[in-house]
Design a protein around this motif. Structure first.
Motif, PDB file in Angstrom:
ATOM      1  N   SER A 300       0.859  -1.188   0.000  1.00 27.49           N
ATOM      2  CA  SER A 300       0.000   0.000   0.000  1.00 27.49           C
ATOM      3  C   SER A 300       0.894   1.236   0.000  1.00 27.49           C
ATOM      4  N   GLU A 304      -3.187   3.210   4.852  1.00 27.23           N
ATOM      5  CA  GLU A 304      -4.060   3.998   5.720  1.00 27.23           C
ATOM      6  C   GLU A 304      -3.575   3.897   7.164  1.00 27.23           C
ATOM      7  N   GLN A 305      -3.729   5.005   7.917  1.00 24.74           N
ATOM      8  CA  GLN A 305      -3.235   5.035   9.288  1.00 24.74           C
ATOM      9  C   GLN A 305      -3.921   3.992  10.168  1.00 24.74           C
ATOM     10  N   SER A 306      -5.210   3.761   9.931  1.00 26.23           N
ATOM     11  CA  SER A 306      -5.933   2.768  10.735  1.00 26.23           C
ATOM     12  C   SER A 306      -5.348   1.374  10.505  1.00 26.23           C
TER      13      SER A 306
END
Length: 432
Positions: A300, A304-306
């Motif tokens: 990626s 994404e931070q999550s």
């Protein structure tokens, strides 16, 4: 006979036994700890045909780790597991176990008990002789092959022992299955003729052992590597794996690798999370889920931070659940930190670099740190220094090969100012 002569005679008899204490199983403490965790994750599901062998090996590992009472307990469990599986109070399958107990009592200084177990081995061998003086009993060949597999032993020797056992007792389905899985693992990349032979053997083994899902996943993986489309079949097999009792031998981890390369990483993540939802307290499944999240983060850009935070949380859990063998997970965690928390990443790498590591682990760490320095810190010269450190350790491995590939590319292209230093380094490099 004098006491000294009696002791010498006892020792010669012990050394003649076929058991874990005489099979030259002497890896490093770190490898014993890793193997112990692997055996724990297999589980003790009733009906596991290798349960006696698992307990025998766990007993030996506990002995090597200095946990004598645990060792004796596991050897006793092994004997009971064999009796339940074979539905008999004695048989040649107990020879290795009795040999282990003879050695254990010898090391404890209880020579009378040691001699008692020696007598039990001798009685078994008289009652259940091997086909010839030059051959072991089939049960001993099978256990020796299965055990040596776990120590990355000589693949030809492992295969030979399995074949001898199977030739003597062709009705032992689990021996044939384990032999075929050993061949599949030993020869992941092979010529067309051998590949066709392994696939044919796997087909026969699956007909004999249709409930072995790990074998089914290995078979699917080999077909996929040949170029077959296996997505739908993989999804159906994954559902069966999810319904199977949880074990590191139920096929889940192997299935996730099939998903990574031949289905999709997103579906691999979903599969691992689904398994973890069903069994939230199983550490092995947490490890599987952590691995899939690491894959997704690698591919990626940017992740994404999550996703990063979920991966960090899972990796931290895995480290706490495998306190004695979490080295590789710590490296993975450092690489994940680098995506969002560079200070934590560098701190973790520095802690690892300062730790007391065996050469193989040092080599792995130097290679990963080199890639981190180049990719995340844009410090190519320092990165090359660590690739040199990895290559300088004379152990053949993927990590050494990868570092050498980077160094040779720099030497050949000559665009980096360090190329002369690297050229000299490569010319004087000690080969394994």
């Amino acid at each position: 006979m004098s006491a000294a002569q009696s002791q010498t005679t006892l020792l010669s008899k012990l050394e003649a036994l076929q058991c874990h204490f005489t099979w030259d199983l002497d890896p490093t403490k770190t490898n014993f700890l890793r193997l112990r965790d692997m055996l724990v994750d297999i589980g003790t599901e009733e009906g596991n045909s290798w349960l006696g062998h698992i307990y025998n090996l766990r007993g030996f590992i506990q002995y090597k780790l200095g946990l004598i009472e645990d060792a004796q307990s596991f050897f006793n469990k092994a004997a009971e597991a064999f009796r339940q599986m074979r539905k008999a109070d004695d048989g040649p399958w107990l020879a290795v176990n009795y040999g282990n107990l003879a050695w254990l009592h010898h090391h404890l200084g209880d020579q009378a008990e040691s001699e008692a177990y020696l007598s039990k081995v001798e009685a078994l061998m008289k009652k259940y002789p091997s086909p010839s003086q030059d051959e072991l009993h089939a049960e001993i060949y099978a256990e020796k092959a299965w055990t040596l597999m776990k120590f990355s032993a000589d693949r030809a020797l492992v295969s030979d022992y399995f074949q001898k056992a199977i030739r003597m007792q062709p009705d032992m389905v689990e021996w044939n299955t384990s032999h075929i899985m050993a061949l599949s693992g030993f020869y992941e990349d092979c010529d067309t003729g051998m590949e066709a032979d392994i696939l044919e053997k796997m087909t026969v083994a699956m007909e004999q052992d249709p409930e072995n899902l790990l074998l089914a996943v290995y078979y699917l993986q080999r077909r996929a590597k040949k170029g077959e489309r296996v997505e739908d079949e993989a999804r159906e097999l994954a559902e069966r794996v999810l319904r199977n009792p949880v074990s590191s031998f139920n096929g889940m981890k192997a299935m996730l690798w099939v998903y990574r390369y031949y289905v999709s990483i997103d579906e691999a993540v979903d599969l691992a999370e689904k398994a973890l939802e069903q069994h939230p307290d199983v550490r092995y499944l947490k490890r599987c889920a952590a691995i899939t999240l690491k894959w997704k983060i690698i591919f990626s850009s940017p992740p994404e931070q999550s996703l990063v935070d979920r991966a960090i949380s899972l990796h931290e859990d895995v480290i706490s659940l495998y306190p004695d063998c979490s080295f590789a997970t710590k490296i993975d965690l450092a690489s994940i930190y680098a995506k969002s928390y560079p200070t934590k990443a560098e701190q973790m790498y520095q802690e690892l670099l300062k730790s007391d590591l065996e050469p193989a682990d040092k080599q792995q760490l130097y290679n990963h740190y080199a890639k981190y320095l180049n990719r995340d810190r844009q410090d190519q010269n320092k990165s090359l220094k660590y690739h040199m450190k990895a290559a300088a350790i004379p152990l053949q491995s993927y990590f050494r090969g990868n570092s050498l590939e980077v160094l040779r590319k720099i030497k050949n292209t000559r665009w980096n100012p360090m190329w002369r230093e690297i050229q000299e380094f490569l010319e004087n490099l000690q080969e394994p």
